[in-house]
Design a protein around this motif. Structure first.
Motif, short mmCIF file in Angstrom:
data_model
loop_
_atom_site.label_atom_id
_atom_site.label_comp_id
_atom_site.label_asym_id
_atom_site.label_seq_id
_atom_site.Cartn_x
_atom_site.Cartn_y
_atom_site.Cartn_z
N ILE B 11 0.83 -1.21 0.00
CA ILE B 11 0.00 0.00 0.00
C ILE B 11 0.86 1.26 0.00
O ILE B 11 0.41 2.34 0.39
N CYS B 12 2.10 1.12 -0.44
CA CYS B 12 2.97 2.29 -0.55
C CYS B 12 2.73 2.95 -1.90
O CYS B 12 2.68 2.29 -2.93
N THR B 13 2.55 4.27 -1.88
CA THR B 13 2.30 4.99 -3.14
C THR B 13 3.57 5.67 -3.65
O THR B 13 3.51 6.43 -4.62
N GLY B 14 4.68 5.46 -2.97
CA GLY B 14 5.92 6.08 -3.43
C GLY B 14 5.91 7.59 -3.35
O GLY B 14 6.56 8.27 -4.14
N CYS B 15 5.19 8.11 -2.36
CA CYS B 15 5.05 9.58 -2.28
C CYS B 15 6.27 10.24 -1.65
O CYS B 15 6.43 11.45 -1.74
N LYS B 16 7.11 9.48 -0.98
CA LYS B 16 8.34 9.98 -0.37
C LYS B 16 8.13 10.90 0.83
O LYS B 16 9.07 11.53 1.30
N ARG B 82 3.75 -3.75 -13.58
CA ARG B 82 3.95 -3.61 -12.13
C ARG B 82 4.88 -2.43 -11.88
O ARG B 82 5.88 -2.25 -12.58
N TRP B 83 4.52 -1.64 -10.88
CA TRP B 83 5.43 -0.57 -10.43
C TRP B 83 5.43 -0.66 -8.92
O TRP B 83 4.45 -0.30 -8.27
N PHE B 85 6.87 0.16 -5.10
CA PHE B 85 7.53 1.19 -4.29
C PHE B 85 7.89 0.54 -2.96
O PHE B 85 7.08 -0.20 -2.41
N PRO B 169 1.02 8.75 4.48
CA PRO B 169 -0.41 8.98 4.32
C PRO B 169 -1.23 7.71 4.17
O PRO B 169 -2.44 7.73 4.42
N THR B 170 -0.61 6.62 3.79
CA THR B 170 -1.40 5.42 3.52
C THR B 170 -1.29 4.39 4.63
O THR B 170 -1.92 3.33 4.57
N GLY B 171 -0.46 4.66 5.61
CA GLY B 171 -0.26 3.66 6.66
C GLY B 171 0.65 2.54 6.20
O GLY B 171 0.70 1.47 6.82
N ARG B 188 -2.28 -9.30 7.24
CA ARG B 188 -2.27 -8.70 5.90
C ARG B 188 -1.75 -9.72 4.88
O ARG B 188 -2.28 -9.83 3.78
N GLN B 191 -4.47 -12.13 3.99
CA GLN B 191 -5.44 -11.46 3.11
C GLN B 191 -4.92 -11.45 1.67
O GLN B 191 -5.62 -11.87 0.74
#
Ligand SMILES: Nc1nc2c(c(=O)[nH]1)N[C@H]1C(S)=C(S)[C@@H](COP(=O)(O)OP(=O)(O)OC[C@H]3O[C@@H](n4cnc5c(=O)[nH]c(N)nc54)[C@H](O)[C@@H]3O)O[C@H]1N2
Ligand SMILES: Nc1nc2c(c(=O)[nH]1)N[C@H]1C(S)=C(S)[C@@H](COP(=O)(O)OP(=O)(O)OC[C@H]3O[C@@H](n4cnc5c(=O)[nH]c(N)nc54)[C@H](O)[C@@H]3O)O[C@H]1N2
Ligand code: SF4
Ligand code: SF4
Ligand code: SF4
Ligand code: SF4
Ligand code: SF4
Ligand SMILES: [Mo]
Lengths: 848, 277, 300
Positions: B11-16, B82-83, B85, B169-171, B188, B191
């Motif tokens: 659940i990482c968006t790579g937002c840094k 696939r990308w 992070f 931000p995403t936990g 997790r 799941q």
């Protein structure tokens, strides 16, 4: 479905919620975007479409849905659509669709530049006899002019029903057409369409989320309309988990739209008095603007308008002078951003006061805009750093190239330091219309001051300056009601003692009684007789009583959180939520229960007498409907507002109480979303003879050349967008080393296929060219970008984040040197999301 | 009661945000190597564009205690896209190579299980640098000492979570009791397995005696730039020492043979004769 | 392309590699001396004296190099005393920590041995000192000293082995041994060189020394082969890079094979060598230096 937005990158905090829906509730996330982005990476499905073809994609979903087995057999859809939308409404027989006129609608003028929407109107019953003989009030005026109810055919069989028109209109929007025009495989398209369909109904709702990937088009408004139609057809509006969510941009850009930084609207979405319309007097203004809407909640337009003018001019606003309307400024034309700069470059604008903008980088055709700045006498920039705009006269590319010479620029530039958000009090209004208060933490340094400080003291000085003027045109300034002196409590802890009171400003926006200055708890309390003032009716209730600011509430719960901040209007988080219940007022399903009719609940009606039955919402959500109007009630034919609306008319801001699948009014480019190619496109429109939006806004001025359709010199599609690491024109991010090093330099994303064709190497420099300009960027060759096969021929698309400029710690060319001044006819937004260009290896000016 | 972090890369968006929050809280400057003077510009500007996906900071360093990796994986026909992070930092190993290697006790473990470098003790011998199996520690030219993630030692000892987890931000990064984090991670993982992510795995339960900062990956650790099998260097010390001692003895014997009276005789005489001829 | 390579310490070759080298030479010289003393008795006194002398003067330089490479040289004493509580500290898991202590002890030994040399050669006349030195029989500290010497020669190799750098870790557990062998051969060569300069490079004692040197070099050669085998693909930097070239040509060919050849026949086919004994000694010493430089640098 996220479409037209890169939510994960541009709304990183908001994106946690879709992710939560996915991890905690098994929601399916879809991303429809030309590129594979950080959003796509987190979604279950990514469908790539060529930029500017969304209406084909959405139109095809509409076509697929209304012809699907599920939609035609599950009763829910019919019940919702027939009763809550205008699907059953009969349209004027004179109406001609794009099917009949080869891509345009009836009503297009001779020169093909403008539409008259007369033929798009509803068929109506004869107007009812009015109860009002002679009009004493503005409301009486409206009551005298109530139109007849629209005619309908609930069987949806009549060829003039909106539904039949839509069916016909979208017939040619097929999966095959999607493949040909969007470059997205039939299979992928059907996967998306069916996922939406299967996840809509009584027990499930689907949401569509967009941002400027949809707006920045010459058909921007119509793309969003298409999504609205689709959601209405799927019964996804007014229900929890449904809707069409616009992710707004700048912090509180929503607030700045509500409180009308837009040139053509007054706060609360009242129209701006316009010298070109029948707006001579307040009466004319109300007749023109309010009559067509009177059978919706807009029936209260006069109360909102008068309270607004009263708020502007206070005691000076009297019945005699139309509450100051006569002196209120009127617009004389399109004063939106792009035409403003066209006027500026024509020398028609002398002075320019710029707060919170950096058009030298963010403005389309930025070279044109920078050169226009040189035509000003003076310019005031209030910002944190010397923006590219503030520095245009000394080190802009035009100075370096010699096009402009500092010595010849007459513009006198004043740079004033601005305060940052933590240094001022105020409120943000976010994407969900939620107002949230933020306190002032510290004083701004040195001479830096907040914008409210600057504006307030500028106002005071102007009033002094004009105090003795007897000219009519100065009346408004002289009589402007302008008292925001701080209360002691607001300044005692701070160095700056003349900071105006943010509370007083919000209180005026909220509205209060002029007599005893008591805040109004609801816009239902507004009067048209000048006894109430209200800056923006939609915000009424944020300060329900003196000293109480709901925007500062911070009580969260697991769902609606009604006591966190304040959602306009009237703390309604889900608009039109009457639609979350069926015709009888029962929840469509337990799972999607929100607002419903409790026949036994006791309550008082507006007139104060006790009645049985009311609309309730256990979640604490406030009901977006007449609290005690039974679901089965028939509206009063000669009434206005809620009197006219029936118990099954959830869409209370629409003149017929229905969701508009077909827009009889309000749009200048047609009642139905129709695919037109972007103004600059490498391909001809495969759906109609009409290539691009017939009424598109173009400015054929020097320095703003356009490319031809399928221009051999500019065969490549370019799209511009954002990155998480930077903010807009970069002033707030490129100066920070921490962010600068994350995305140091301007780059251009392109597919390995195009890179090979043009012999461009990853991480090396490449040059992008249009008729407006040329920029160099580092190449980022990635399979996340893909070539599209359009009607059998390959079309390449490149993408560029546009955050860079020549100031700051991360520097790069200005991408907007490439874009053109061209606009959507409804709202004059530019087409930064898609135009054409060409690329080659190496740096600008040929160097390797 | 060790504290640590669980990094759910799925659940990482790579937002840094974590990278920046780390620098902000720990008052770390922009990496000096990333900025250069530019002619005609009064201040240094960033020059560290890499062209490696969205990763321009490249690796952990004395100023980058956190680093988000970007892994693009597309097949020829783009039918598999696939990308990934993955936000990386010090793993606060239970068996910490860096700590084992330090000759000055500059690297210590606190009561919360995190491994920290005492800047006032470190002599800058740099031996911990190659001793970390994860390439976490780097020397700062400015301080002459080495630096790395401290698990926000000051924050966690004052009842706060780590700055990076707070900012996420995403936990994707969560801070807490290692045992509780493991429970969360396992749930997790189940799941995801049910959803068909058969290759999903948790990295850090066994490595280096257990990592207090551990990860959920959707594919093998190497895909995410983490070593598949890590051996804490000092595990090899006994064998290495023995081998060396054996050699020492052997050389000793060689000397014995060489210098002892008898045995060498013939050799020596031969030579002597050879010379006299 | 992803790299999960560990970080490099950026040790400077002219500090660390050189420190490894001269530490090896000094320790090697001392050990050879001590062993000569031990097994050779009177016949080898000359060799021993020269060895101890070399060991002493060379070891003096080692701390200088070691400290020069520190980020905070002024704190070098933290290697022995934990600065927070002032109590002596040793980290038995850290070859660097133990090695530093060993170096300290070795320094002591080489000082004592050197003083002993001075006294016995009558270059230093001090009755009390002579008395003290009498207390412990030479043989005793020769044994202990030799052991410590070997340790000092070997631990620098272990330092490299006990890391996570691919080449160094993969060559585990060979480097310690390799550096000991190299230390011994270079130590012996150093002694030989001095003997040559002093024109006493002949006779049985010298031949024994040379013989030992050959054995050490053969050892070294064997260990190098062994190292390449255990390191496997991680030995790549030693095979294909510039350091690889230096390694094979400098260390192996010129530093080992050539001297062996010279020892055997006093000449190398095709080249005429004026003073084979001296040349081979110099080559061995140079080869030893290159060995450290190549291994330290190729690993980074
Ligand atoms: N980090 C960060 N966050 C921001 C901003 C920022 O600068 N930085 N800016 C803020 C502002 S002001 C705004 S307006 C929002 C904008 O938020 P977004 O609209 O989400 O951001 P964009 O990157 O402009 O565009 C979104 C996506 O539209 C895609 N796109 C381009 N053309 C088309 C098209 O024709 N159809 C479809 N379906 N997609 C298309 C692009 O590939 C891009 O991925 O972000 C806000 N948030
Ligand atoms: N090609 C292309 N062009 C685009 C877009 C695109 O997607 N593609 N996006 C468009 C969009 S959606 C937007 S919103 C615009 C944004 O374009 P701009 O608004 O021109 O760009 P910003 O960088 O947001 O400029 C805001 C400025 O306000 C300053 N500022 C911040 N807070 C305050 C404050 O409280 N007071 C004052 N006085 N100043 C403050 C910031 O430092 C910054 O300099 O760009 C548009 N331009
Ligand atoms: S910048 Fe502000 S508005 Fe945008 S995502 Fe972050 S927190 Fe939300
Ligand atoms: S990851 Fe490296 S630096 Fe961190 S504790 Fe483990 S060995 Fe030490
Ligand atoms: S560099 Fe500092 S922390 Fe690392 S091993 Fe040496 S003394 Fe210890
Ligand atoms: S835990 Fe603290 S120090 Fe470590 S990476 Fe996160 S923010 Fe940085
Ligand atoms: S903050 Fe969280 S989501 Fe963002 S990059 Fe770091 S770990 Fe990933
Ligand atoms: Mo925006």
């Amino acid at each position: 479905m996220i479409m037209g937005s890169n939510m994960a990158e541009c709304h990183p905090v908001a994106f946690r919620w879709p992710l939560k829906a996915k991890t905690d509730h098994g929601a399916v996330l879809m991303h429809v975007d030309p590129r594979f982005t950080r959003t796509s990476a987190l979604c279950d499905i990514h469908a790539a479409i060529r930029a500017g073809t969304d209406i084909v994609f959405l139109g095809a979903i509409i076509n697929h849905v209304i012809n699907s087995k599920r939609w035609n057999t599950v009763p829910f859809f019919k019940e919702y659509v027939v009763n809550y939308t205008n699907a059953a409404t009969l349209v004027n027989p004179d109406f001609k669709d794009t099917e009949d006129l080869n891509g345009v609608f009836s009503g297009l003028s001779e020169d093909g530049k403008a539409y008259s929407n007369a033929s798009w109107s509803y068929q109506r019953n004869p107007a009812p006899a009015s109860a009002i003989v002679e009009a004493r009030t503005f409301t009486d005026l409206l009551l005298q002019k109530v139109p007849g109810r629209p005619k309908t055919d609930p069987s949806l069989k009549d060829p003039h029903t909106v539904f039949q028109i839509i069916r016909k209109h979208y017939k040619r929007y097929t999966p095959e057409m999607v493949e040909k025009v969007c470059g997205c495989s039939k299979e992928m398209f059907l996967k998306v369409a069916n996922t939406l369909l299967d996840n809509s109904g009584k027990d499930r709702t689907s949401n569509i989320t967009y941002a400027v990937g949809w707006t920045q088009h010459t058909v921007g408004v119509q793309i969003i309309r298409a999504a609205g139609m689709l959601q209405a057809l799927l019964g996804n509006i007014g229900r929890p988990g449904g809707g069409v969510l616009a992710l707004r941009g700048h912090a509180t850009i929503q607030g700045s739209t509500d409180i009308a930084t837009l040139y053509h609207s007054l706060p609360g979405y009242l129209n701006m008095p316009d010298a070109r319309k029948a707006h001579e007097s307040l009466k004319d203004f109300i007749l023109t603007e309010a009559v067509p809407l009177s059978t919706s909640y807009w029936g209260n337009y006069p109360k909102f308008a008068v309270s607004y003018f009263k708020a502007q001019f206070g005691d000076a606003a009297t019945k005699e002078n139309n509450y100051g309307y006569d002196y209120h400024p009127k617009i004389t034309g399109d004063h939106s951003h792009m035409p403003m700069f066209v006027d500026m470059s024509a020398g028609k604008i002398k002075g320019f006061l710029i707060m919170g903008q950096n058009p030298a980088v963010g403005g389309q055709n930025a070279r044109f805009q920078r050169k226009a700045l040189a035509k000003l006498d003076w310019m005031v920039v209030r910002d944190y750093y010397e923006t590219e705009t503030a520095a245009f006269w000394r080190n802009s590319p035009e100075i370096k190239s010699g096009e402009l010479k500092t010595a010849d620029i007459k513009t006198e530039v004043f740079f004033l330091p601005a305060a940052a958000v933590a240094e001022m009090e105020g409120s943000f209004t976010n994407t969900q219309r939620l107002l949230q208060q933020h306190e002032k933490a510290v004083d701004p340094p040195d001479e830096a001051r907040s914008d409210i400080w600057f504006t307030y003291h500028l106002g005071k000085r102007l009033k002094k300056l004009y105090a003795n003027s007897t000219k009519d045109r100065d009346w408004a300034v002289k009589n402007l009601f302008w008292d925001y002196e701080p209360r002691p409590s607001e300044i005692q802890n701070f160095r700056i003692k003349d900071e105006p009171s943010a509370y007083k400003v919000l209180k005026e926006i909220n509205g209060y009684t002029w007599e005893d200055k008591k805040p109004l708890p609801s816009f239902a309390n507004l009067k048209e007789d000048g006894t109430t003032v209200c800056g923006a009716w939609i915000y009424t209730g944020v300060i329900p009583e003196e000293g109480k600011n709901f925007a500062a509430r911070r009580k969260a719960d697991e769902w609606i959180s009604p006591e966190w901040g304040f959602a306009w209007p009237a703390n309604r988080h889900i608009m039109y939520n009457r639609a979350s219940a069926d015709l009888q007022g029962k929840p469509w399903s337990e799972k999607k229960k929100l607002v419903y009719w409790d026949p036994d609940a006791e309550s008082k009606d507006p007139t104060g007498k006790t009645v049985r039955g009311k609309w309730v919402a256990p979640s604490g959500e406030s009901v977006d409907f007449a609290a005690t109007k039974p679901p089965t009630a028939r509206g009063k034919d000669n009434g206005i507002g809620f009197d006219w609306l029936s118990g099954n008319d959830p869409f209370i801001m629409r003149a017929d109480g229905k969701a508009w699948l077909f827009a009889p009014a309000g749009l200048v480019d047609g009642p139905l979303p129709t695919h037109y190619e972007p103004y600059e496109s490498p391909v001809a429109n495969l759906l109609y003879k009409q290539q691009s939006n017939p009424v598109v806004k173009v400015w054929k001025v020097e320095g703003n050349a356009y490319h031809k359709v399928a221009d051999p010199e500019y065969p490549i599609v370019i799209s511009t967008y954002r990155l998480t690491e930077h903010h807009l024109s970069g002033v707030m991010s490129r100066w920070l080393p921490w962010l600068a090093e994350l995305m140091p330099e301007l780059f251009c994303e392109l597919s390995p296929e195009l890179a090979a064709e043009k012999n461009i190497k990853n991480a090396e420099y490449m040059t992008i060219k249009t008729a407006r300009g040329e920029v160099q960027a580092r190449a980022l060759v990635t399979k996340r970008m893909r070539p599209f096969v359009i009607n059998g021929k390959t079309v390449h698309e490149i993408g560029m984040p546009w955050h860079w400029g020549w100031q700051g710690r991360a520097q790069g060319d200005v991408v907007n040197n490439l874009s053109a001044l061209v606009g959507d006819p409804n709202v004059s937004i530019h087409e930064g999301k898609v135009f054409t260009c060409n690329v080659r290896a190496g740096k600008r000016g040929g160097a390797a | 009661m060790a504290k640590g972090m669980f990094v759910d890369t799925s659940i990482c968006t790579g937002c840094k945000a974590c990278q920046v929050a780390c620098k902000e809280w720990n008052e770390l400057p922009g990496e000096p190597a990333h900025f250069k003077k530019k002619s005609g510009v009064a201040y240094p500007v960033a020059v560290n564009f890499t062209g490696n996906s969205y990763d321009n900071t490249g690796a952990l360093s004395a100023t980058d205690w956190r680093h988000v990796r970007f892994i693009e994986q597309f097949n020829e026909s783009r039918t598999e896209e696939r990308w990934f992070f993955a936000s990386d930092s010090c793993k606060h190993c239970t068996d910490a190579g860096c700590m084992n290697a330090c000759p000055t006790k500059a690297i210590v473990r606190t009561d919360m299980g995190n491994v920290v470098i005492q800047d006032d003790v470190c002599i800058g011998c740099k031996y911990c640098i190659p001793s970390c199996p994860y390439g976490v520690i780097s020397l700062s030219e400015k301080t002459g000492t080495v630096h790395k993630c401290t698990l926000c030692n000051d924050r966690i000892h004052n009842g706060l979570g780590t700055a990076c987890a707070k900012a996420c931000p995403t936990g994707s990064i969560s801070f807490g009791e290692v045992s509780e984090l493991k429970a969360k991670a396992n749930a997790r993982l189940d799941q995801l397995k049910k959803l068909g992510f058969t290759k999903a795995n948790i990295y850090g339960y066994d490595e280096a005696g257990g990592l207090n900062v551990f990860y959920l990956f959707l594919d093998s650790p190497t895909v995410y730039g983490q070593p598949e099998k890590v051996v804490v260097p000092q595990k090899r010390l006994p064998l290495s020492s023995v081998a060396t001692i054996v050699t020492a003895v052997a050389i000793g014997l060689a000397a014995l043979i060489s210098f002892r009276e008898r045995g060498m005789k013939k050799e020596v005489e031969k030579k002597a004769n050879a010379k006299s001829k | 392309m992803m790299n999960f390579e560990t970080h490099v310490p950026h040790w400077e070759w002219y500090y660390i590699a050189m420190y490894f080298y001269i530490g090896g030479v000094s320790a090697g010289a001392y050990s050879v001396a001590a062993l000569a003393e031990l097994f050779g008795g009177q016949k080898q006194r000359e060799v021993a004296r020269i060895g101890f002398t070399i060991a002493f003067w060379v070891v003096l330089a080692t701390p200088v190099l070691l400290i020069a490479d520190l980020g905070r040289p002024e704190r070098f004493w933290h290697l022995f005393i934990y600065s927070k509580d002032g109590v002596p500290y040793i980290n038995w898991q850290s070859p660097l920590s133990v090695g530093s202590w060993a170096l300290l002890v070795f320094g002591g030994f080489s000082l004592v041995s050197y003083l002993d040399v001075l006294v016995s050669e009558g270059r230093l006349k001090s009755e009390p000192l002579a008395k003290i030195l009498k207390l412990i029989p030479r043989k005793v500290y020769a044994i202990v000293g030799a052991a410590v010497g070997f340790f000092v020669a070997g631990y620098t190799g272990v330092i490299l082995n006990i890391t996570a750098r691919p080449l160094w870790a993969a060559s585990d557990p060979i480097l310690g041994s390799l550096f000991i062998a190299s230390g011994a051969s270079t130590g012996a060569a150093a002694i030989a060189l001095v003997m040559v300069r002093r024109h006493i490079a002949s006779g049985a004692a010298f031949e024994r020394l040379q013989y030992f040197d050959r054995v050490a070099m053969i050892f070294e050669l064997g260990l190098i082969v062994l190292m390449i085998i255990v390191a496997g693909r991680y030995a790549a930097p030693l095979l294909f890079t510039g350091y690889g070239f230096l390694f094979w040509v400098g260390t192996v060919l010129l530093g080992i094979l050539a001297p062996l050849q010279l020892h055997r026949s006093g000449r190398i086919p095709g080249v005429t060598v004026a003073d084979p004994v001296m040349v081979s000694a110099v080559l061995v010493l140079a080869g030893g230096a290159l060995l450290r430089i190549c291994l330290v640098q190729a690993g980074q």
